[in-house]
Design a protein around this motif. Structure first.
Motif, PDB file in Angstrom:
ATOM      1  N   ARG A  69       1.410  -6.911   6.752  1.00 42.92           N
ATOM      2  CA  ARG A  69       2.076  -6.926   6.294  1.00 42.92           C
ATOM      3  C   ARG A  69       2.831  -6.848   5.133  1.00 42.92           C
ATOM      4  O   ARG A  69       3.566  -7.074   3.729  1.00 42.92           O
ATOM      5  N   SER A  70       1.197  -6.005   3.782  1.00 44.52           N
ATOM      6  CA  SER A  70       1.682  -5.726   3.049  1.00 44.52           C
ATOM      7  C   SER A  70       2.844  -4.263   2.589  1.00 44.52           C
ATOM      8  O   SER A  70       2.871  -4.134   3.502  1.00 44.52           O
ATOM      9  N   PRO A  71       3.803  -4.313   1.460  1.00 42.45           N
ATOM     10  CA  PRO A  71       4.062  -3.549   1.638  1.00 42.45           C
ATOM     11  C   PRO A  71       3.884  -1.896   1.270  1.00 42.45           C
ATOM     12  O   PRO A  71       5.117  -1.231   1.491  1.00 42.45           O
ATOM     13  N   LEU A  72       2.846  -1.722   0.485  1.00 41.95           N
ATOM     14  CA  LEU A  72       1.393  -0.846   0.977  1.00 41.95           C
ATOM     15  C   LEU A  72       1.901   0.596   2.221  1.00 41.95           C
ATOM     16  O   LEU A  72       1.367   1.001   2.488  1.00 41.95           O
ATOM     17  N   VAL A  73       2.531  -0.766   3.643  1.00 34.13           N
ATOM     18  CA  VAL A  73       2.739  -0.197   4.401  1.00 34.13           C
ATOM     19  C   VAL A  73       3.980   0.544   5.037  1.00 34.13           C
ATOM     20  O   VAL A  73       4.230   1.162   6.028  1.00 34.13           O
ATOM     21  N   ASN A  74       4.839   0.817   4.577  1.00 29.99           N
ATOM     22  CA  ASN A  74       5.979   0.940   4.508  1.00 29.99           C
ATOM     23  C   ASN A  74       6.102   2.271   4.274  1.00 29.99           C
ATOM     24  O   ASN A  74       7.448   2.946   3.401  1.00 29.99           O
ATOM     25  N   GLY A  75       4.875   3.683   4.197  1.00 26.81           N
ATOM     26  CA  GLY A  75       5.260   4.821   4.199  1.00 26.81           C
ATOM     27  C   GLY A  75       5.233   5.256   2.458  1.00 26.81           C
ATOM     28  O   GLY A  75       5.344   4.367   0.792  1.00 26.81           O
ATOM     29  N   GLN A 134       5.974   5.893  15.035  1.00 24.63           N
ATOM     30  CA  GLN A 134       5.316   5.529  16.076  1.00 24.63           C
ATOM     31  C   GLN A 134       4.680   4.566  16.104  1.00 24.63           C
ATOM     32  O   GLN A 134       3.946   4.140  14.982  1.00 24.63           O
ATOM     33  N   GLY A 135       4.469   3.148  16.801  1.00 21.47           N
ATOM     34  CA  GLY A 135       3.685   2.623  16.774  1.00 21.47           C
ATOM     35  C   GLY A 135       1.692   2.825  16.867  1.00 21.47           C
ATOM     36  O   GLY A 135       1.015   1.641  17.406  1.00 21.47           O
ATOM     37  N   ASN A 136       1.214   3.700  17.151  1.00 22.18           N
ATOM     38  CA  ASN A 136       0.472   4.559  17.943  1.00 22.18           C
ATOM     39  C   ASN A 136      -0.858   5.080  17.123  1.00 22.18           C
ATOM     40  O   ASN A 136      -1.332   5.721  16.982  1.00 22.18           O
ATOM     41  N   VAL A 137       0.493   6.035  15.524  1.00 19.62           N
ATOM     42  CA  VAL A 137       0.203   6.851  14.835  1.00 19.62           C
ATOM     43  C   VAL A 137      -0.267   6.858  13.568  1.00 19.62           C
ATOM     44  O   VAL A 137       1.308   6.226  12.537  1.00 19.62           O
ATOM     45  N   PHE A 138      -1.341   6.574  13.377  1.00 19.71           N
ATOM     46  CA  PHE A 138      -1.226   5.482  11.488  1.00 19.71           C
ATOM     47  C   PHE A 138      -1.675   6.508  10.388  1.00 19.71           C
ATOM     48  O   PHE A 138      -2.798   7.501  11.144  1.00 19.71           O
ATOM     49  N   TYR A 139      -1.159   6.046   8.962  1.00 20.23           N
ATOM     50  CA  TYR A 139      -1.777   7.120   8.396  1.00 20.23           C
ATOM     51  C   TYR A 139      -1.761   6.156   6.809  1.00 20.23           C
ATOM     52  O   TYR A 139      -1.541   5.331   6.674  1.00 20.23           O
ATOM     53  N   GLY A 140      -2.923   7.135   5.780  1.00 22.93           N
ATOM     54  CA  GLY A 140      -2.955   6.257   4.683  1.00 22.93           C
ATOM     55  C   GLY A 140      -3.872   7.480   3.746  1.00 22.93           C
ATOM     56  O   GLY A 140      -4.725   8.187   4.373  1.00 22.93           O
ATOM     57  N   PHE A 141      -2.934   7.408   2.493  1.00 27.11           N
ATOM     58  CA  PHE A 141      -3.702   8.832   1.853  1.00 27.11           C
ATOM     59  C   PHE A 141      -2.518   8.412  -0.037  1.00 27.11           C
ATOM     60  O   PHE A 141      -2.058   7.697  -0.258  1.00 27.11           O
ATOM     61  N   GLY A 142      -2.954   8.800  -0.865  1.00 30.40           N
ATOM     62  CA  GLY A 142      -2.454   9.089  -1.847  1.00 30.40           C
ATOM     63  C   GLY A 142      -2.511   8.175  -3.110  1.00 30.40           C
ATOM     64  O   GLY A 142      -2.669   7.723  -4.151  1.00 30.40           O
ATOM     65  N   TYR A 143      -4.413   8.075  -2.928  1.00 27.36           N
ATOM     66  CA  TYR A 143      -5.366   8.079  -3.660  1.00 27.36           C
ATOM     67  C   TYR A 143      -5.566   7.988  -5.527  1.00 27.36           C
ATOM     68  O   TYR A 143      -6.084   7.782  -6.217  1.00 27.36           O
ATOM     69  N   SER A 144      -4.585   9.579  -5.395  1.00 26.40           N
ATOM     70  CA  SER A 144      -4.799  10.018  -6.888  1.00 26.40           C
ATOM     71  C   SER A 144      -6.465   9.693  -7.496  1.00 26.40           C
ATOM     72  O   SER A 144      -5.704   9.252  -8.932  1.00 26.40           O
ATOM     73  N   GLY A 145      -6.917  10.093  -7.590  1.00 31.46           N
ATOM     74  CA  GLY A 145      -8.197   9.980  -8.358  1.00 31.46           C
ATOM     75  C   GLY A 145      -8.688   9.433  -8.425  1.00 31.46           C
ATOM     76  O   GLY A 145      -9.374   8.975  -9.015  1.00 31.46           O
ATOM     77  N   SER A 146      -8.423   7.941  -7.267  1.00 29.70           N
ATOM     78  CA  SER A 146      -9.217   6.949  -7.732  1.00 29.70           C
ATOM     79  C   SER A 146      -9.154   6.346  -6.947  1.00 29.70           C
ATOM     80  O   SER A 146      -9.093   5.314  -6.375  1.00 29.70           O
ATOM     81  N   PRO A 181      -1.813   4.230  -3.189  1.00 25.28           N
ATOM     82  CA  PRO A 181      -1.935   5.487  -1.677  1.00 25.28           C
ATOM     83  C   PRO A 181      -0.981   4.518  -1.120  1.00 25.28           C
ATOM     84  O   PRO A 181      -0.626   3.119  -1.578  1.00 25.28           O
ATOM     85  N   PHE A 182      -0.485   5.374   0.005  1.00 21.24           N
ATOM     86  CA  PHE A 182       0.614   4.603   1.021  1.00 21.24           C
ATOM     87  C   PHE A 182      -0.500   4.860   2.188  1.00 21.24           C
ATOM     88  O   PHE A 182      -1.070   5.894   2.344  1.00 21.24           O
ATOM     89  N   PHE A 183       0.781   4.041   3.363  1.00 20.18           N
ATOM     90  CA  PHE A 183       0.206   3.773   4.169  1.00 20.18           C
ATOM     91  C   PHE A 183       1.333   3.992   5.035  1.00 20.18           C
ATOM     92  O   PHE A 183       2.406   3.364   4.876  1.00 20.18           O
ATOM     93  N   GLY A 184       1.303   4.430   6.655  1.00 21.50           N
ATOM     94  CA  GLY A 184       2.465   3.695   7.701  1.00 21.50           C
ATOM     95  C   GLY A 184       1.980   4.334   8.726  1.00 21.50           C
ATOM     96  O   GLY A 184       1.315   4.868   9.230  1.00 21.50           O
ATOM     97  N   ARG A 185       3.333   4.598   9.654  1.00 22.83           N
ATOM     98  CA  ARG A 185       3.047   4.950  11.245  1.00 22.83           C
ATOM     99  C   ARG A 185       3.739   6.463  11.140  1.00 22.83           C
ATOM    100  O   ARG A 185       5.065   6.114  10.880  1.00 22.83           O
ATOM    101  N   LEU A 186       3.384   7.273  11.647  1.00 25.88           N
ATOM    102  CA  LEU A 186       4.083   8.570  11.590  1.00 25.88           C
ATOM    103  C   LEU A 186       5.456   8.362  12.670  1.00 25.88           C
ATOM    104  O   LEU A 186       4.741   7.583  13.534  1.00 25.88           O
ATOM    105  N   ASN A 187       6.283   9.203  11.800  1.00 23.75           N
ATOM    106  CA  ASN A 187       7.496   9.127  12.128  1.00 23.75           C
ATOM    107  C   ASN A 187       8.043   7.818  13.035  1.00 23.75           C
ATOM    108  O   ASN A 187       8.462   7.801  13.974  1.00 23.75           O
TER     109      ASN A 187
END
Length: 463
Positions: free
Chosen positions: A402-408, A365-377, A357-363
């Motif tokens: 601080r994790s690179p998981l939050v870089n989209g 923006q500092g106040n809209v966050f997302y995370g998905f892509g768990y790939s069946g697990s 999965p990956f996570f980040g800030r939408l466009n």
């Protein structure tokens, strides 16, 4: 009729209904999506600050998506170690493997603390080989885990593997105690109950129809809106349709499952008496476990691919791969070949390029966050997703933010129709390759080469 797990949970549930949103409301954090990710995020927000005003909206009912219909295998990221190390380096890979194991234990602790009867069983997992070509497939990652001091697996004698797995089809196996099985529908509905008790305002039957970004974001619905200082998007497989910029970040593919009527005496006879999960070493794995009410659930991923990330009607219907699942059930368990089947089902899985999965800030923006892509697990990792998204929404500075998981997104699939046609070509090559290996034959060179594309896309990771 809902998918089996969710319907079983609803039949046993005594909980308040959550009506749709009617009118315009304000809150501090709005969570969009009532599956594991959204509910864990809401719960962790309230755990950090019980006074925080959190609203959660869900298009259907909580758990109607993947969270209420998955295989119920809560697995760590141990088998994904090579991918983690390649993408993030050794230190972060080690941290994430440890954190993924801790999430499995934390889910059980949460269920116990809050009286969630999710059939949580911390009985471990077996990664196995079911033909000669698969033998040794797990050795490399186990050696790497051992070098880093984070290996929880041990190789078992083949007789013990077959006894624990209840099947003579397994030729080798590695066991880890750091895994659990759950009844997915009971878990997600239990999280919903606790969220309500903690003061989360939940509106079901409330789909997001639009999003106005800004210092005060506005989540639009058909019958009202939610104005919030921060928004968390936990749409998972539906994210790519809602936001076109993510259309190539995941491929939507089904995982298909079958479950028997209760057969406790037969399961006792074949030795399946614990909640252990069993996964073979195919690219699109078989996975199975028994249930606390004496059933056998078996699933297989990588079947129906959706063109352009569409939500196909088949995802809400009985599995079109029932004959394949029945055949696999009989091959693993000849004693169960003729038992009555209670249900089959499938659902959309959001497969990322890396299998993570990956996570980040939408466009940005500092106040809209997302995370998905768990790939069946996602059963275990969604707990980590809740930690990540709640930390981002709270503006914390910690290892998750601080994790690179939050870089989209960490990669993109080709555009359509190349992605769809290529996915079918690779899927069919994998099927031919593994059928040849099952029959003791050498697969065609072209099929082997095509199958490597799936491995490169992270689909070879178990769980």
């Amino acid at each position: 009729m809902r998918p089996f797990w969710l319907q079983q949970a609803l039949d046993q549930e005594v909980a308040p209904t959550c009506p749709p949103l009617a009118g315009d409301i304000d809150c501090q954090v709005c969570v969009v999506g009532g599956g594991y990710t959204g509910l864990w995020t809401a719960l962790m927000l309230k755990e950090h600050n019980p006074a925080l005003d959190v609203v959660l909206i869900e298009a259907d009912i909580c758990g109607a998506g993947a969270s209420g219909r998955n295989g119920g295998c809560a697995l760590s990221w141990s088998a994904k170690y090579f991918t983690l190390e390649r993408l993030f380096g050794v230190d972060e890979a080690v941290r994430l493997v440890k954190a993924s194991e801790q999430s499995i234990y934390a889910i059980g602790d949460f269920c116990q603390a809050h009286g969630i009867n999710a059939d949580y069983r911390l009985d471990g997992t077996l990664y196995t080989a079911t033909n000669r070509a698969q033998v040794g497939a797990t050795d490399g990652v186990i050696a790497a885990l051992e070098r880093q001091g984070i290996n929880s697996f041990r190789r078992l004698p083949v007789e013990q593997v077959q006894r624990l797995a209840g099947s003579a089809k397994h030729l080798e196996g590695w066991f880890s105690p750091a895994a659990a099985t759950v009844q997915p529908g009971k878990l997600v509905r239990g999280l919903r109950r606790v969220a309500l008790q903690k003061g989360v305002r939940i509106y079901e039957g409330t789909a997001m129809t639009g999003l106005q970004e800004g210092p005060q974001a506005v989540v639009e619905t058909a019958s009202g809106s939610v104005r919030a200082g921060r928004v968390v998007l936990a749409l998972n497989a539906w994210m790519a349709r809602a936001f076109p910029q993510f259309e190539r970040s995941v491929a939507i593919v089904s995982s298909d499952m079958i479950i028997t009527e209760p057969q406790p005496e037969l399961l006792q006879q074949i030795g399946l008496t614990s909640g252990i999960s069993v996964l073979d070493s195919r690219i699109f794995v078989h996975y199975y476990h028994n249930t606390s009410d004496g059933r056998l659930m078996l699933g297989k991923g990588g079947n129906t691919f959706a063109y352009g990330g569409r939500m196909l009607p088949v995802f809400d219907q009985p599995s079109p791969y029932e004959p394949l699942l029945r055949r696999s059930l009989g091959e693993f368990f000849p004693a169960l070949a003729q038992v009555p089947i209670a249900a089959t089902w499938n659902g959309p899985s959001d497969r990322s390029v890396t299998g993570l999965p990956f996570f980040g800030r939408l466009n940005g923006q500092g106040n809209v966050f997302y995370g998905f892509g768990y790939s069946g697990s996602g059963v275990g990792p969604c707990h980590m997703g809740g930690q990540i998204l709640s930390s981002l929404a709270l503006g914390l500075d910690n290892p998750w933010t601080r994790s690179p998981l939050v870089n989209g997104p960490l990669g993109y699939f080709p555009p359509e129709p190349i992605r769809y046609l290529g996915s079918l070509m690779v899927r069919n090559a994998i099927r031919r390759k593994e059928q040849a290996e099952d029959n003791g034959h050498r697969p065609r060179h072209l099929d082997v080469r095509l199958a490597r594309f799936a491995a490169a896309a992270g689909k070879a990771d178990k769980g």
